[in-house]
Design a protein around this motif. Structure first.
Motif, PDB file in Angstrom:
ATOM      1  N   ALA A 234       0.824  -1.203   0.000  1.00 32.74           N
ATOM      2  CA  ALA A 234       0.000   0.000   0.000  1.00 32.74           C
ATOM      3  C   ALA A 234       0.862   1.258   0.000  1.00 32.74           C
ATOM      4  O   ALA A 234       0.550   2.251  -0.679  1.00 32.74           O
ATOM      5  CB  ALA A 234      -0.926  -0.004   1.209  1.00 32.74           C
ATOM      6  N   ASN A 237       2.033   1.856  -3.483  1.00 34.76           N
ATOM      7  CA  ASN A 237       0.977   2.329  -4.386  1.00 34.76           C
ATOM      8  C   ASN A 237       0.564   3.763  -4.090  1.00 34.76           C
ATOM      9  O   ASN A 237       0.065   4.467  -4.968  1.00 34.76           O
ATOM     10  CB  ASN A 237      -0.238   1.415  -4.299  1.00 34.76           C
ATOM     11  CG  ASN A 237       0.026   0.041  -4.901  1.00 34.76           C
ATOM     12  OD1 ASN A 237       0.837  -0.087  -5.831  1.00 34.76           O
ATOM     13  ND2 ASN A 237      -0.639  -0.980  -4.382  1.00 34.76           N
ATOM     14  N   LYS A 246      -3.654   5.740  -6.619  1.00 31.77           N
ATOM     15  CA  LYS A 246      -3.566   6.393  -5.315  1.00 31.77           C
ATOM     16  C   LYS A 246      -4.926   6.454  -4.625  1.00 31.77           C
ATOM     17  O   LYS A 246      -5.049   6.184  -3.428  1.00 31.77           O
ATOM     18  CB  LYS A 246      -2.999   7.803  -5.472  1.00 31.77           C
ATOM     19  CG  LYS A 246      -1.538   7.867  -5.862  1.00 31.77           C
ATOM     20  CD  LYS A 246      -1.099   9.315  -5.924  1.00 31.77           C
ATOM     21  CE  LYS A 246       0.386   9.412  -6.284  1.00 31.77           C
ATOM     22  NZ  LYS A 246       0.833  10.818  -6.340  1.00 31.77           N
ATOM     23  N   THR A 249      -6.073   2.945  -3.517  1.00 40.70           N
ATOM     24  CA  THR A 249      -5.266   2.471  -2.391  1.00 40.70           C
ATOM     25  C   THR A 249      -5.683   3.146  -1.092  1.00 40.70           C
ATOM     26  O   THR A 249      -5.827   2.488  -0.043  1.00 40.70           O
ATOM     27  CB  THR A 249      -3.783   2.724  -2.658  1.00 40.70           C
ATOM     28  OG1 THR A 249      -3.403   2.067  -3.876  1.00 40.70           O
ATOM     29  CG2 THR A 249      -2.936   2.206  -1.511  1.00 40.70           C
TER      30      THR A 249
END
Length: 264
Positions: A234, A237, A246, A249
């Protein structure tokens, strides 16, 4: 009444153990008498190794416990009242078939050992039940005397409760001692110390939750590792050049963090 039922059950167990011992003794004596002849025939025919393999099967090998059974004396006990015992049983026996009338020694030994362990556990519970009632009377009497300021204190306990049968009876102690003696005679070659430790270990084994604790710890560790790996992905990302990645995530992180709170 419960003590009488336990005493009757012990009589049945004692008689069954005696039958098992007699059958095993006959097998040992038969093996001893025919051992020399079978050995000579096996060597003459050249099948000595095959005879050893055949004797290694369950029920054919006579260990130290079987030899000790053959040396035991007949246990002393009262004659069993069979009609009265059958009417007091809470189960019904299946009709025995002629082909399966004889139970193998190892099967009988395993079942009788388990039955004796269950009997010991039942007598322990009966003893604990009597002790629990005595403790309850003592605490109730103590609180009552404190409220009414009775003199002398604990009079009801000393005059009534301590003279009751469930306090003075030593039947459970004798039954436990007899069960330990039978277990030692028939399964531990007369070693009563080992028999008592095994019977008491079976009683204490009911509260063992170590396998469940191990599985829970293993699953918890796996969950922590997967959660750490997910946080690493995460974080990568979140620094991605794609704005959609983005956004997705950050949304998934919010959902994953809020899930434990909603589940609780």
């Amino acid at each position: 009444m419960k003590e009488q039922e336990a005493a009757e059950r012990l009589k049945v167990l004692r008689s069954q153990l005696h039958i098992m011992r007699d059958q095993r003794t006959q097998e040992v004596l038969g093996k001893t008498k025919n051992g020399g002849l079978k050995k000579d025939n096996a060597q003459a025919n050249g099948f000595g190794g095959l005879a050893k393999i055949k004797d290694a099967f369950p029920g054919r090998h006579f260990g130290k416990n079987s030899k000790a059974l053959a040396e035991l004396a007949t246990p002393v006990g009262q004659a069993q009242d069979l009609p009265n015992t059958i009417t007091r049983r809470d189960f019904a026996r299946r009709p025995e078939e002629s082909n399966n009338a004889e139970v193998p020694y190892r099967s009988a030994k395993r079942k009788l050992k388990h039955a004796l362990q269950e009997f010991y556990r039942g007598v322990e519970l009966l003893k604990a039940y009597a002790y629990l009632n005595r403790t309850a009377f003592r605490k109730i009497n103590k609180k009552y005397d404190k409220v009414v300021n009775a003199h002398p204190p604990m009079r009801y306990l000393s005059e009534k409760v301590n003279k009751a049968w469930f306090v003075q009876s030593e039947v459970t102690e004798h039954l436990l001692s007899a069960a330990e003696d039978l277990y030692a005679r028939y399964f531990e070659r007369g070693n009563r110390k080992i028999a008592a430790s095994k019977l008491r270990h079976t009683v204490n084994k009911a509260g063992d939750y170590s396998p469940n604790t191990f599985r829970s710890g293993l699953l918890l560790m796996a969950g922590i590792l997967f959660a750490a790996q997910a946080l690493v992905y995460a974080s990568r990302n979140l620094n991605n050049d794609d704005s959609d990645v983005k956004l997705n995530t950050s949304y998934l992180l919010q959902v994953s963090l809020a899930y434990p709170l909603t589940g609780a």
